[in-house]
Design a protein around this motif. Structure first.
Motif, PDB file in Angstrom:
ATOM      1  N   MET A 182       0.851  -1.197   0.000  1.00 19.01           N
ATOM      2  CA  MET A 182       0.000   0.000   0.000  1.00 19.01           C
ATOM      3  C   MET A 182       0.881   1.239   0.000  1.00 19.01           C
ATOM      4  SD  MET A 182      -2.774   1.170   2.926  1.00 19.01           S
ATOM      5  CE  MET A 182      -1.541   1.780   4.093  1.00 19.01           C
ATOM      6  N   VAL A 183       0.546   2.195  -0.836  1.00 20.79           N
ATOM      7  CA  VAL A 183       1.170   3.518  -0.817  1.00 20.79           C
ATOM      8  C   VAL A 183       0.036   4.520  -0.716  1.00 20.79           C
ATOM      9  CG1 VAL A 183       2.629   5.181  -2.009  1.00 20.79           C
ATOM     10  CG2 VAL A 183       3.116   2.725  -2.209  1.00 20.79           C
ATOM     11  N   ALA A 184       0.129   5.429   0.256  1.00 17.28           N
ATOM     12  CA  ALA A 184      -1.012   6.305   0.508  1.00 17.28           C
ATOM     13  C   ALA A 184      -0.577   7.608   1.150  1.00 17.28           C
ATOM     14  CB  ALA A 184      -2.033   5.606   1.414  1.00 17.28           C
ATOM     15  N   GLY A 185      -1.414   8.591   1.013  1.00 12.05           N
ATOM     16  CA  GLY A 185      -1.287   9.856   1.715  1.00 12.05           C
ATOM     17  C   GLY A 185      -2.609  10.165   2.369  1.00 12.05           C
ATOM     18  N   SER A 186      -2.779  11.398   2.777  1.00 11.85           N
ATOM     19  CA  SER A 186      -4.007  11.786   3.438  1.00 11.85           C
ATOM     20  C   SER A 186      -4.612  12.974   2.694  1.00 11.85           C
ATOM     21  CB  SER A 186      -3.737  12.118   4.909  1.00 11.85           C
ATOM     22  OG  SER A 186      -4.947  12.314   5.615  1.00 11.85           O
ATOM     23  N   PHE A 187      -5.221  13.875   3.436  1.00 12.35           N
ATOM     24  CA  PHE A 187      -5.860  15.051   2.848  1.00 12.35           C
ATOM     25  C   PHE A 187      -5.593  16.241   3.756  1.00 12.35           C
ATOM     26  CE2 PHE A 187      -8.855  13.296   5.831  1.00 12.35           C
ATOM     27  CZ  PHE A 187      -9.356  14.400   6.473  1.00 12.35           C
ATOM     28  N   ILE A 188      -5.739  17.415   3.201  1.00  3.04           N
ATOM     29  CA  ILE A 188      -5.786  18.643   3.985  1.00  3.04           C
ATOM     30  C   ILE A 188      -7.125  19.308   3.693  1.00  3.04           C
ATOM     31  CG2 ILE A 188      -3.278  18.909   3.948  1.00  3.04           C
ATOM     32  CD1 ILE A 188      -3.676  21.167   1.891  1.00  3.04           C
ATOM     33  N   GLY A 189      -7.478  20.281   4.493  1.00  4.34           N
ATOM     34  CA  GLY A 189      -8.744  20.974   4.259  1.00  4.34           C
ATOM     35  C   GLY A 189      -9.773  20.607   5.305  1.00  4.34           C
ATOM     36  N   GLU A 190     -11.021  20.487   4.885  1.00  4.40           N
ATOM     37  CA  GLU A 190     -12.121  20.261   5.809  1.00  4.40           C
ATOM     38  C   GLU A 190     -12.072  18.839   6.372  1.00  4.40           C
ATOM     39  OE1 GLU A 190     -15.783  22.814   4.583  1.00  4.40           O
ATOM     40  OE2 GLU A 190     -15.002  21.979   2.720  1.00  4.40           O
ATOM     41  N   LEU A 191     -12.694  18.646   7.544  1.00  2.09           N
ATOM     42  CA  LEU A 191     -12.742  17.332   8.163  1.00  2.09           C
ATOM     43  C   LEU A 191     -13.284  16.302   7.178  1.00  2.09           C
ATOM     44  CD1 LEU A 191     -14.302  18.208  11.661  1.00  2.09           C
ATOM     45  CD2 LEU A 191     -11.882  17.800  11.148  1.00  2.09           C
ATOM     46  N   SER A 192     -12.753  15.083   7.252  1.00  7.61           N
ATOM     47  CA  SER A 192     -13.231  14.045   6.341  1.00  7.61           C
ATOM     48  C   SER A 192     -14.667  13.655   6.650  1.00  7.61           C
ATOM     49  CB  SER A 192     -12.328  12.812   6.414  1.00  7.61           C
ATOM     50  OG  SER A 192     -12.328  12.264   7.724  1.00  7.61           O
TER      51      SER A 192
END
Length: 437
Positions: A182-192
């Protein structure tokens, strides 16, 4: 040249996102020795403009586009199910393409379609997110996904920014010699999860609500830490330069809008639960608990909310999905604890996850007493009534639907076990398919 599947499952208009993901596909084809199959999967027949949006995009060498509406997906799945011959074919077809929203089912369809196309990996994006930019240039996660996915961890250890894997395969032969799953990142900004308004209205209620994710026996401090970490992704810091970390990737550090899998998605599916947020995160936990190597990167995607969530109907639907998420945790907390205890014994002699073991844990959890979930419903009722307004109105709806939601949560885990048992034959049937999109 290896084939990969870059998928965008959606149930909303998103022509702009389709164009952006097509740019990522073109980037991948230009920088890596891959043929990219861009899969736009509509959970509806309501958006024929998506097919037109794909047709209007420029032709790019080694990028093949596919738009499948619900009818096209059903035709493909019916053929796969017929060849796989599961014990309950009609139920399996319904679990793969339910008549209600399912985050896990839409990605399961991408897994099967990718296998039919000969793709060795699947890379997922979401329609309610967009790419960051650096100096006006999009920052594509697929750069890291294709650089590391499938490579032996010991080999990748020498090239990532930081590594918890010893590059000497004899130091930790199990982890070091396994391929990156698995290769992954996340997010920025509003709550998921769209509960920022709850935090603004009453921080104490926000804490009580989010802490229902945790097992009841956790300490107050453990619950506070969970609430502080939940649904925030990578915060708000914009991308400046690349960072990559190899090891066992903490499930709290990644998001399904920014993820890729190799091999594991062909062994175990995602939960097909309907109307349940977070139902597509199971493989992230499985990769971690089975001690499969992963790479965490910081090419985070920007999360935003679509206007539909702000309508009365959207609000009610979303809160029901959140409630079902909390109810699902009775079962998943049990399964996650069992997987953590099992560790590498979840793998066979070839280092592959044992689907039968996972199915057994799921079936075991389905027999749990529902008292904990009845307690969760009471706590949810208290939280929503304290917030007042439309939240209090939702509490009335929740009180009426409570028994049905309890039954659905248990049925969802039983369905997941059944689909896990059928997954191997379904994958084999997809691989034998002559379907080419």
């Amino acid at each position: 040249m290896r084939r990969i599947g870059l998928t965008l499952p959606t149930n909303r208009p998103c022509a702009g996102t389709i164009a952006a993901v097509h740019q990522e596909a073109a980037y991948a084809a230009a920088h890596f020795d891959v043929e990219v199959h861009l899969l736009v999967l509509d959970s509806s027949d309501a958006y024929p403009e998506h097919g037109e949006a794909l047709r209007q995009l420029p032709s790019v060498p080694h990028v093949v586009t596919h738009h499948l509406d619900e009818s096209a997906q059903r035709a493909f799945l019916r053929g796969v199910v017929e060849r796989a011959e599961p014990a309950k074919p009609d139920l399996v077809l319904d679990l793969m393409l339910p008549d209600r929203l399912s985050y896990g089912a839409c990605t399961n369809r991408a897994f099967l379609i990718a296998r039919a196309l000969g793709c060795v990996s699947v890379h997922r994006r979401d329609s309610d997110s967009r790419y960051q930019q650096l100096d006006g240039v999009p920052v594509f996660p697929i750069q890291h996904e294709l650089a590391w996915l499938g490579r032996p961890a010991a080999e990748a250890a020498a090239e990532v920014t930081e590594s918890a894997v010893d590059p000497d395969p004899d130091a930790d032969p199990g982890l070091a010699r396994r391929p990156v799953a698995m290769v992954a990142g996340s997010f920025i900004g509003e709550l998921s999860v769209d509960i920022g308004e709850v935090r603004q209205l009453d921080p104490e209620v926000y804490h009580d609500l989010v802490s229902l994710w945790a097992p009841p026996q956790w300490t107050a401090e453990q619950k506070r830490e969970l609430v502080a970490e939940s649904f925030r992704g990578a915060g708000t810091e914009p991308f400046q330069h690349d960072r990559t970390s190899l090891g066992l990737v903490d499930p709290m550090r990644v998001d399904m809008c920014n993820i890729s899998f190799q091999q594991i998605q062909e062994l175990v599916p995602l939960p097909p639960a309907t109307d349940t947020i977070g139902s597509d995160y199971f493989l992230i936990h499985l990769v971690y608990d089975a001690r499969l190597p992963g790479v965490l990167h910081n090419r985070h995607i920007v999360n935003y909310y679509t206007p539909e969530r702000r309508t009365d109907a959207g609000f009610t639907a979303y809160q029901l999905r959140l409630v079902k998420f909390f109810l699902s945790m009775l079962y998943f907390n049990h399964v996650y604890a069992a997987m953590t205890a099992a560790g590498e014994s979840l793998l066979d002699g070839r280092g592959l996850v044992r689907p039968g073991t996972i199915a057994g844990l799921l079936r075991e959890s389905a027999g749990l007493d529902q008292g904990e979930n009845r307690w969760r419903l009471r706590r949810l009722d208290t939280c929503y009534r304290r917030l007042g307004g439309r939240y209090a109105e939702f509490a009335e709806l929740l009180a009426a639907r409570g028994p049905r939601l309890l039954a659905e949560a248990r049925q969802d885990i039983e369905d997941f076990a059944l689909l896990t048992e059928a997954w191997g034959p379904l994958m084999q049937a997809a691989a034998r398919s002559e379907w080419n999109g």
